[in-house]
Design a protein around this motif. Structure first.
Motif, PDB file in Angstrom:
ATOM      1  N   UNK A  34      41.717  45.449  46.151  1.00 41.75           N
ATOM      2  CA  UNK A  34      40.725  44.808  45.294  1.00 41.75           C
ATOM      3  C   UNK A  34      39.486  44.467  46.113  1.00 41.75           C
ATOM      4  N   UNK A  36      35.991  41.980  45.883  1.00 38.70           N
ATOM      5  CA  UNK A  36      35.274  40.890  45.235  1.00 38.70           C
ATOM      6  C   UNK A  36      34.015  40.618  46.033  1.00 38.70           C
ATOM      7  N   UNK A  38      30.957  37.352  46.685  1.00 40.84           N
ATOM      8  CA  UNK A  38      30.613  35.964  46.469  1.00 40.84           C
ATOM      9  C   UNK A  38      29.152  35.774  46.842  1.00 40.84           C
ATOM     10  N   UNK A  43      31.724  31.173  42.536  1.00 41.12           N
ATOM     11  CA  UNK A  43      33.056  31.743  42.506  1.00 41.12           C
ATOM     12  C   UNK A  43      33.002  33.244  42.752  1.00 41.12           C
ATOM     13  N   UNK A  44      33.949  33.791  43.502  1.00 46.16           N
ATOM     14  CA  UNK A  44      33.971  35.234  43.734  1.00 46.16           C
ATOM     15  C   UNK A  44      34.004  36.020  42.427  1.00 46.16           C
ATOM     16  N   UNK A  46      34.850  39.683  40.591  1.00 41.85           N
ATOM     17  CA  UNK A  46      35.606  40.923  40.700  1.00 41.85           C
ATOM     18  C   UNK A  46      34.656  42.124  40.645  1.00 41.85           C
ATOM     19  N   UNK A  87      34.522  40.752  49.846  1.00 38.71           N
ATOM     20  CA  UNK A  87      35.898  40.598  50.295  1.00 38.71           C
ATOM     21  C   UNK A  87      36.759  41.758  49.804  1.00 38.71           C
ATOM     22  N   UNK A  92      46.343  40.849  43.959  1.00 30.83           N
ATOM     23  CA  UNK A  92      45.570  39.719  43.451  1.00 30.83           C
ATOM     24  C   UNK A  92      46.435  38.477  43.589  1.00 30.83           C
ATOM     25  N   UNK A  93      46.075  37.441  42.886  1.00 31.64           N
ATOM     26  CA  UNK A  93      46.898  36.252  42.881  1.00 31.64           C
ATOM     27  C   UNK A  93      46.952  35.562  44.211  1.00 31.64           C
ATOM     28  N   UNK A  94      48.070  35.623  44.858  1.00 33.64           N
ATOM     29  CA  UNK A  94      48.274  34.873  46.092  1.00 33.64           C
ATOM     30  C   UNK A  94      47.714  35.573  47.317  1.00 33.64           C
ATOM     31  N   UNK A  95      46.822  36.498  47.120  1.00 36.36           N
ATOM     32  CA  UNK A  95      46.295  37.254  48.260  1.00 36.36           C
ATOM     33  C   UNK A  95      45.577  36.375  49.255  1.00 36.36           C
ATOM     34  N   UNK A  97      42.509  35.897  51.559  1.00 35.91           N
ATOM     35  CA  UNK A  97      41.139  36.348  51.728  1.00 35.91           C
ATOM     36  C   UNK A  97      40.786  36.287  53.207  1.00 35.91           C
ATOM     37  N   UNK A  98      40.320  37.402  53.748  1.00 34.63           N
ATOM     38  CA  UNK A  98      39.814  37.401  55.114  1.00 34.63           C
ATOM     39  C   UNK A  98      38.405  36.846  55.136  1.00 34.63           C
ATOM     40  N   UNK A  99      37.704  37.135  56.202  1.00 32.21           N
ATOM     41  CA  UNK A  99      36.347  36.592  56.359  1.00 32.21           C
ATOM     42  C   UNK A  99      35.296  37.400  55.621  1.00 32.21           C
TER      43      UNK A  99
END
Lengths: 107, 116
Positions: A34, A36, A38, A43-44, A46, A87, A92-95, A97-99
């Motif tokens: 996925x 995204x 920001x 909010x990020x 999609x 990103x 999805x969900x509990x993924x 997020x890196x930097x």
């Protein structure tokens, strides 16, 4: 969930294609990629996602390598409003997020 | 796609007080998530909130500090308790949307919290 690695920053000239890479070498066979973005701490948003085939929508294209260990998000004609943090995450969900990659589109 | 309303959009709070953030979705969703984004940092998942059950907290986050309610399939709250300046962050609500064959994650606009 697989971890992802992205370059911290990239520049792109307005009107040119922006190609944002992402490595996800530990991705599992049933995990989706996925993207995204920001903008200004909103909010990020999609953008796009895919499993193994290349995908395209009104915002971007997603190219996934055959071994699925990396992918590239393509913004075909970058505008100043595309300046954002992008990103790449797996599932999805509990993924996690890196930097992300801070993309700066310049006039 | 799911439309998420989050409020307040921002607040400035005193140390030791608590703030409850509300998240309203325009459709019924099973999974809701709360994230924290500290200044200049990426998003960190606080907890997953399912309707009818206790929230599941990630490592480093506890219920006493971040109690969560999920009374129905369209609403959730996150409380930041006994706040300190270290809690100054953006707090984001997100939901899974299963429109089509795949899940997507949609986010609210966030709550910018400053603790003095």
């Amino acid at each position: 969930d697989a971890k992802t690695t992205q370059p911290p920053s990239m520049d792109c000239a307005e009107g040119r294609a922006a190609n944002l890479p992402c490595n996800h070498s530990t991705i599992s066979g049933n995990e989706y990629v996925y993207w995204y973005r920001q903008i200004h701490s909103q909010g990020p948003q999609y953008i796009i996602h895919g499993l193994k085939n290349n995908e395209t929508n009104e915002m971007a294209s997603l190219i996934i390598t055959e071994d699925r260990k990396s992918s590239t998000l393509i913004l075909p004609h970058a505008t100043l409003r595309d300046t954002a943090v992008y990103y790449c995450i797996v599932n999805a969900g509990k993924s996690t997020f890196g930097d992300g990659t801070t993309l700066t589109v310049k006039p | 796609s799911a439309v998420i309303s989050q409020k307040p959009s921002r607040d400035i709070c005193q140390r030791g007080t608590s703030l409850t953030i509300q998240c309203q979705v325009d459709s019924q969703v099973t999974m809701m998530f709360w994230y924290r984004q500290q200044p200049g940092q990426s998003l960190t998942l606080i907890a997953t909130a399912n309707q009818g059950s206790e929230a599941t907290y990630e490592s480093g986050f506890v219920i006493d500090k971040f109690p969560i309610s999920r009374p129905n399939l369209t609403f959730s709250t996150l409380t930041v308790s006994n706040m300190s300046p270290e809690d100054s962050s953006i707090y984001l609500c997100s939901v899974e949307d299963w429109t089509g064959s795949n899940e997507k994650l949609f986010f609210g606009s966030g709550t910018q919290l400053s603790v003095l």
